[in-house]
Design an enzyme around this catalytic site. Structure first.
Site, PDB file in Angstrom:
ATOM      1  N   LYS A 175      -4.278   3.840 -13.965  1.00 29.70           N
ATOM      2  CA  LYS A 175      -3.124   4.071 -13.259  1.00 29.70           C
ATOM      3  C   LYS A 175      -3.589   4.559 -12.354  1.00 29.70           C
ATOM      4  O   LYS A 175      -2.955   4.575 -10.825  1.00 29.70           O
ATOM      5  CB  LYS A 175      -1.955   3.455 -13.846  1.00 29.70           C
ATOM      6  CG  LYS A 175      -0.522   3.554 -12.889  1.00 29.70           C
ATOM      7  CD  LYS A 175       0.656   3.645 -13.644  1.00 29.70           C
ATOM      8  CE  LYS A 175       1.764   3.690 -13.018  1.00 29.70           C
ATOM      9  NZ  LYS A 175       3.068   4.276 -13.970  1.00 29.70           N
ATOM     10  N   LYS A 209     -19.743   6.048  12.620  1.00 32.53           N
ATOM     11  CA  LYS A 209     -19.403   6.030  14.112  1.00 32.53           C
ATOM     12  C   LYS A 209     -18.226   5.758  14.228  1.00 32.53           C
ATOM     13  O   LYS A 209     -17.443   5.874  15.790  1.00 32.53           O
ATOM     14  CB  LYS A 209     -20.437   4.389  14.328  1.00 32.53           C
ATOM     15  CG  LYS A 209     -20.972   4.030  15.711  1.00 32.53           C
ATOM     16  CD  LYS A 209     -21.064   2.626  16.036  1.00 32.53           C
ATOM     17  CE  LYS A 209     -20.782   1.278  14.946  1.00 32.53           C
ATOM     18  NZ  LYS A 209     -19.647   0.630  15.495  1.00 32.53           N
TER      19      LYS A 209
END
Length: 245
Positions: free
Chosen positions: A133, A209
């Site tokens: 969790k 990019k």
């Protein structure tokens, strides 16, 4: 079949407990607010006064409370589960579809938990579900922080934030969001001969990019993007395809 118990009937607990009303053995509920228990009782649950009363009637118990202090009180307090629990009682915690525990105990939980959990994953021994969790929520809340940073950039660029949110929800529904790259069962660096190397190297190129372009836009607009800068630094290594030194 024995009854199941549910302690903590707040915003998360109450809807989960509702799914257990049709459990063949019955549902026993308890909350510090009597009105919360009464609402479930009106729908068929047995409302009791304390966690100890729940443990006296049920041997699989879900606990949905606020924090560790409340969990300790529910388990070990003056009227806690430990005082009346029968040998073999299983106490299940927060969003227990992420489960840790012995195989036999986990199998006893599968049917009642399956009434409110579409996904039931046994991660290993006791405590493994909690650790899973934490890893999952690390991703969740870091993503929330990144969303805030993206909104700052979008707002500075004059974009409609509601429309941006629509695009994010739509595209994540198609790509799977961050889980789209979580298909390896390892975090080790990929070898050049690995079939996944070219795929993830292409993802690296696209990501670097666009992160670079976002940072350039942020500088132009005067918007600080610390998470984007950190992501650019660590993106390749996180994919398992770091740049050669």
């Amino acid at each position: 079949m024995s009854a199941v118990g549910f302690i903590g009937l707040g915003q998360m607990g109450a809807p989960m407990a509702l799914h257990l009303l049709e459990h063949p053995g019955g549902l026993v509920v308890c909350d510090s607010r009597a009105e919360a228990s009464e609402e479930l009782a009106s729908k068929g649950a047995q409302a009791v006064a304390s966690p100890a009363d729940v443990a006296a009637a049920a041997d699989v118990i879900s606990v949905m409370v606020l924090d560790d202090e409340q969990v300790r009180d529910v388990l070990l307090g003056e009227s806690g589960i430990a005082g009346t629990a029968k040998p073999g009682t299983v106490v299940a915690g927060t969003l227990a579809a992420l489960v840790g525990g012995p195989d036999a105990a986990v199998e006893r939980c599968r049917e009642p938990f399956g009434r409110w959990a579409k996904l039931f994953v046994h991660f290993g021994p006791t405590g493994a579900g909690t650790r899973a969790k934490l890893a999952r929520n690390l991703l969740h809340f870091v993503a929330f922080t990144a969303a805030g940073e993206a909104q700052q950039l979008a707002a500075a660029a004059g974009l409609d934030l509601a429309k941006l949110a629509e695009v994010v929800r739509y595209s994540d529904g198609i790509t799977g969001g961050p889980a789209a790259i979580m298909f390896r069962n390892s975090v080790e660096r990929l070898e050049l001969t690995d079939p996944l190397y070219e795929v993830l190297a292409h993802v690296r190129t696209l990501g670097e990019k666009d992160l670079s372009l976002a940072l350039e836009l942020g500088e132009k607009l005067g918007v600080a993007l610390p998470l984007a800068r950190l992501a650019l630094e660590r993106f390749a290594a996180g994919l398992g395809v770091p740049h050669e030194a």
